[in-house]
Design a protein around this motif. Structure first.
Motif, mmCIF file in Angstrom:
data_model
loop_
_atom_site.group_PDB
_atom_site.id
_atom_site.type_symbol
_atom_site.label_atom_id
_atom_site.label_comp_id
_atom_site.label_asym_id
_atom_site.label_seq_id
_atom_site.Cartn_x
_atom_site.Cartn_y
_atom_site.Cartn_z
ATOM 1 N N GLY A 234 0.814 -1.203 0.000
ATOM 2 C CA GLY A 234 0.000 0.000 0.000
ATOM 3 C C GLY A 234 0.848 1.254 0.000
ATOM 4 N N SER A 235 0.152 2.388 -0.114
ATOM 5 C CA SER A 235 0.832 3.683 -0.202
ATOM 6 C C SER A 235 1.108 4.350 1.141
ATOM 7 C CB SER A 235 -0.002 4.634 -1.068
ATOM 8 O OG SER A 235 -1.289 4.815 -0.485
ATOM 9 N N PRO A 236 0.325 4.107 2.215
ATOM 10 C CA PRO A 236 0.575 4.862 3.447
ATOM 11 C C PRO A 236 1.873 4.447 4.118
ATOM 12 C CG PRO A 236 -1.124 3.204 3.833
ATOM 13 C CD PRO A 236 -0.857 3.227 2.346
ATOM 14 N N PRO A 237 2.669 5.411 4.601
ATOM 15 C CA PRO A 237 3.927 5.093 5.289
ATOM 16 C C PRO A 237 3.672 4.589 6.702
ATOM 17 C CG PRO A 237 3.561 7.452 5.280
ATOM 18 C CD PRO A 237 2.452 6.855 4.465
ATOM 19 N N LEU A 238 4.714 4.031 7.322
ATOM 20 C CA LEU A 238 4.581 3.504 8.674
ATOM 21 C C LEU A 238 4.375 4.605 9.712
ATOM 22 C CD1 LEU A 238 7.272 0.655 8.681
ATOM 23 C CD2 LEU A 238 4.822 0.496 8.201
ATOM 24 N N HIS A 276 4.913 -8.945 -7.497
ATOM 25 C CA HIS A 276 4.998 -9.642 -6.212
ATOM 26 C C HIS A 276 3.691 -10.322 -5.817
ATOM 27 C CE1 HIS A 276 8.974 -7.923 -5.279
ATOM 28 N NE2 HIS A 276 8.536 -6.866 -5.941
ATOM 29 N N ARG A 277 2.726 -10.339 -6.728
ATOM 30 C CA ARG A 277 1.439 -11.007 -6.499
ATOM 31 C C ARG A 277 0.793 -10.507 -5.201
ATOM 32 N NH1 ARG A 277 -0.490 -12.055 -10.819
ATOM 33 N NH2 ARG A 277 -1.875 -13.662 -9.976
ATOM 34 N N VAL A 278 0.690 -9.198 -5.098
ATOM 35 C CA VAL A 278 0.059 -8.576 -3.932
ATOM 36 C C VAL A 278 -1.406 -8.979 -3.890
ATOM 37 C CG1 VAL A 278 -0.618 -6.364 -2.911
ATOM 38 C CG2 VAL A 278 1.677 -6.660 -3.891
ATOM 39 N N SER A 279 -1.894 -9.330 -2.710
ATOM 40 C CA SER A 279 -3.287 -9.753 -2.572
ATOM 41 C C SER A 279 -4.128 -8.805 -1.723
ATOM 42 C CB SER A 279 -3.365 -11.169 -1.976
ATOM 43 O OG SER A 279 -2.695 -11.229 -0.729
ATOM 44 N N VAL A 280 -3.491 -8.006 -0.850
ATOM 45 C CA VAL A 280 -4.214 -7.066 0.024
ATOM 46 C C VAL A 280 -3.586 -5.697 -0.154
ATOM 47 C CG1 VAL A 280 -4.918 -6.507 2.376
ATOM 48 C CG2 VAL A 280 -4.712 -8.901 1.687
ATOM 49 N N LEU A 281 -4.403 -4.721 -0.538
ATOM 50 C CA LEU A 281 -3.901 -3.388 -0.872
ATOM 51 C C LEU A 281 -4.550 -2.335 0.013
ATOM 52 C CD1 LEU A 281 -2.099 -1.817 -2.901
ATOM 53 C CD2 LEU A 281 -4.132 -1.588 -4.351
ATOM 54 N N PHE A 282 -3.731 -1.430 0.562
ATOM 55 C CA PHE A 282 -4.199 -0.301 1.368
ATOM 56 C C PHE A 282 -3.860 0.984 0.622
ATOM 57 C CE2 PHE A 282 -4.492 -3.520 4.452
ATOM 58 C CZ PHE A 282 -5.231 -3.067 5.543
ATOM 59 N N CYS A 306 -9.060 -4.831 -1.233
ATOM 60 C CA CYS A 306 -8.592 -3.465 -1.445
ATOM 61 C C CYS A 306 -9.270 -2.579 -0.412
ATOM 62 C CB CYS A 306 -8.920 -2.975 -2.853
ATOM 63 S SG CYS A 306 -8.090 -3.887 -4.160
ATOM 64 N N VAL A 307 -8.482 -1.966 0.454
ATOM 65 C CA VAL A 307 -9.000 -1.150 1.548
ATOM 66 C C VAL A 307 -8.790 0.320 1.222
ATOM 67 C CG1 VAL A 307 -8.834 -0.625 4.017
ATOM 68 C CG2 VAL A 307 -8.484 -2.972 3.210
ATOM 69 N N SER A 308 -9.830 1.117 1.433
ATOM 70 C CA SER A 308 -9.770 2.559 1.211
ATOM 71 C C SER A 308 -10.068 3.272 2.514
ATOM 72 C CB SER A 308 -10.781 2.980 0.137
ATOM 73 O OG SER A 308 -10.822 4.388 0.014
ATOM 74 N N ALA A 309 -9.180 4.175 2.919
ATOM 75 C CA ALA A 309 -9.405 4.999 4.109
ATOM 76 C C ALA A 309 -8.503 6.214 3.997
ATOM 77 C CB ALA A 309 -9.127 4.205 5.391
ATOM 78 N N ILE A 330 -13.181 -1.996 0.040
ATOM 79 C CA ILE A 330 -13.601 -1.992 1.447
ATOM 80 C C ILE A 330 -13.382 -0.587 1.975
ATOM 81 C CG2 ILE A 330 -13.151 -2.940 3.744
ATOM 82 C CD1 ILE A 330 -12.191 -5.508 2.388
ATOM 83 N N ASN A 331 -14.462 0.152 2.097
ATOM 84 C CA ASN A 331 -14.378 1.518 2.601
ATOM 85 C C ASN A 331 -14.264 1.477 4.119
ATOM 86 O OD1 ASN A 331 -14.388 4.287 2.654
ATOM 87 N ND2 ASN A 331 -16.596 4.507 2.335
#
Length: 538
Positions: A234-238, A276-282, A306-309, A330-331
């Motif tokens: 995902g795109s958000p940093p730690l 990398h066959r990503v399966s869960v995305l934020f 796919c999670v959106s927040a 998934i909102n």
């Protein structure tokens, strides 16, 4: 509260008074944690030693066994040569890499408190946060040390990692054996997360060891439902709690792995998903919308979640993503104060245009300014409570966020008769024009339905006759011609006339914080002073 393991008691000493705490609920069996709990030890103990935990674009993945050994070595350096004691605040700064994640885990395992900041934050911001949290130690990627070292933070001891110097954190001599996790209390402070608000002095949010596990045992377990063979990305940093959960806590709690990307824009993510066959995305909603234009030629068939927040998900974006990929976004809504998502829905429970329902373990309602619940169908302030709550570090704004035991998030919502919660606007973003209440996100959603518009934002501008009028800002796809009249004509078929913007202004990009949140206060200032259709100040 349980007996603290902290030698440095600053964080516990500066918790809000008990009477200002939100009500906490541990309704699910998995939320009934023991009195002694170290979140890092729990996360590190959940994966099979030979299985991958952190992946990168280059080089072999780290296994759970390798991560444990590296975290233990770092913890020995922290508590030995660097002199960190339980309860000390340790600032972490750098790009999203396995070493940053390992440092975070080592700080918690050593009983200290992690203060993870964004690599993009500037010296003045760093000075402010270090002063609020009284930070005395820092672990910093060698590529991000310049601003931190130049910030002039009194007494800050910086240890650099990722370089070639003999005193580099990764080159220091240390005990190579196991590090016994400090026997922290479940309600000892594990991290201080600073709000990424768009204006005002940042607020430090104190979160306990049990809070770190609670976000995984509510949203991740019951809504996301991860599997051990999942690859998260995902795109958000730690340094953003959305990323901390999605890229570290959730995959590790499930024994899964995460792809950690230093550059995680839409273009890089699309390539990484296939490679990398990503399966869960934020991701944030704007990132999903930006990715739509690049889907051709990229294989995203590995995605299953796919999670959106981070901000409101427009229904137009949800439907466009579903049409192109077949995936149901998934909102969710979360908050730094509550650490992660507390309203959401997945799979067949998703209703486009709504945020969802309370995540198992959470309760939510809509109330008026006096704290009284409002009837279904009427807008009011969103209030939530659950296993995690807002506890600001020595900040009088605690009384504004927590009212009568409820966390009042500052969002205007409507609860529908079937229990679904629909976002209206941030409470301070409602536009009252000539007696009409106009929700900016509704106008933005309409603008995004135009094929030329890739981003949109709406604010109110003071007006002598109407109180406020609607001003819209639009970012167009490459090659599209700015035509305010054509857009206004499109909107008249989508919205009631009183909701249509009096002015539409065009920008190359919307102003955002480092975590991707829209800086509406900057748009209000531009709307008040005037901007021409090319985005230049008049």
């Amino acid at each position: 509260m349980h007996a603290s393991a902290h030698v440095d008691t600053f964080a516990r000493d500066h918790l809000p008074p008990p009477g200002q705490w939100p009500g906490l609920h541990f309704d699910l069996p998995e939320l009934r944690y023991p009195a002694r709990l170290n979140a890092a030890a729990e996360l590190l103990g959940g994966g099979v030693p030979e299985r991958p935990v952190f992946r990168t674009p280059a080089g072999p993945p780290w296994t759970y066994g390798e991560l444990r050994a590296r975290v233990d070595r770092l913890a020995h350096v922290l508590t030995g040569e660097l002199g960190v004691v339980p309860g000390n605040r340790v600032l972490l700064r750098g790009p999203t890499t396995p070493w940053l994640a390992a440092c975070w885990l080592a700080v918690l395992k050593a009983g200290a408190i992690a203060v993870t900041v964004l690599a993009q934050q500037r010296p003045r911001e760093l000075r402010t946060m270090c002063a609020i949290a009284r930070v005395g130690h820092a672990l910093c990627d060698v590529r991000s040390v310049g601003d931190l070292a130049g910030a002039g933070i009194p007494g800050l001891r910086i240890a650099v990692y990722g370089g070639d110097a003999p005193d580099d954190l990764l080159n220091r001599r240390a005990d190579a054996g196991p590090f016994p996790a400090v026997d922290t209390a479940a309600d000892d402070v594990a991290l201080i997360a600073f709000t990424s608000g768009t204006t005002g002095r940042p607020k430090g949010c104190l979160h306990f060891h049990q809070d770190v596990l609670a976000i995984a045992d509510t949203f991740s377990r019951h809504v996301l439902a991860p599997r051990a063979d999942d690859v998260f990305a995902g795109s958000p940093p730690l340094g953003f709690t959305f990323g901390l959960g999605g890229l570290l806590v959730f995959p590790m709690r499930a024994g899964a792995s995460a792809l950690l990307l230093e550059q995680a824009g839409p273009r890089q993510l699309l390539a990484a998903i296939a490679a990398h066959r990503v399966s869960v995305l934020f991701n944030a909603p704007t990132a999903y919308r930006a990715m739509l234009g690049g889907l051709d030629g990229h294989d995203v068939s590995s995605l299953r979640r796919c999670v959106s927040a981070g901000e409101n998900l427009p229904e137009a974006t949800w439907r466009a993503w579903h049409e192109r990929t077949g995936l149901r976004l998934i909102n969710g809504i979360g908050a730094t104060e509550l650490l992660h998502v507390f309203l959401s829905a997945a799979d067949e429970r998703i209703r486009p245009g709504t945020t969802g329902v309370p995540v198992p373990g959470w309760r939510a309602r809509v109330q008026d300014g006096n704290g009284d619940p409002v009837p279904d169908g009427r807008p009011g302030l969103l209030a939530v409570r659950g296993p995690v709550g807002c506890r600001y570090l020595a900040d009088p704004r605690q009384r504004e966020y927590v009212r009568d035991g409820w966390n009042v998030t500052g969002d205007t919502y409507v609860r529908e008769t079937d229990g679904y919660f629909r976002y209206v606007a941030r409470a301070d973003d409602m536009i009252v024009s000539a007696g009409y209440n106009i929700a900016g996100p509704e106008v933005e959603d309409a603008l995004l339905r135009h094929p030329d518009v890739v981003e949109a934002a709406v604010v109110g501008r003071p007006d002598e006759a109407r109180g406020r009028v609607v001003v819209a800002f639009a970012v167009l796809r490459p090659g599209a011609r700015p035509d305010a009249e054509a857009l206004r004509a499109f909107l008249t078929a989508e919205l009631a006339p009183y909701k249509c913007p009096r002015e539409i202004l065009f920008l190359d990009a919307l102003p955002r914080t480092a975590t991707g949140k829209l800086q509406r206060f900057l748009l209000r200032a531009r709307g008040d002073t005037g901007v021409d259709t090319d985005g230049d100040q008049q």
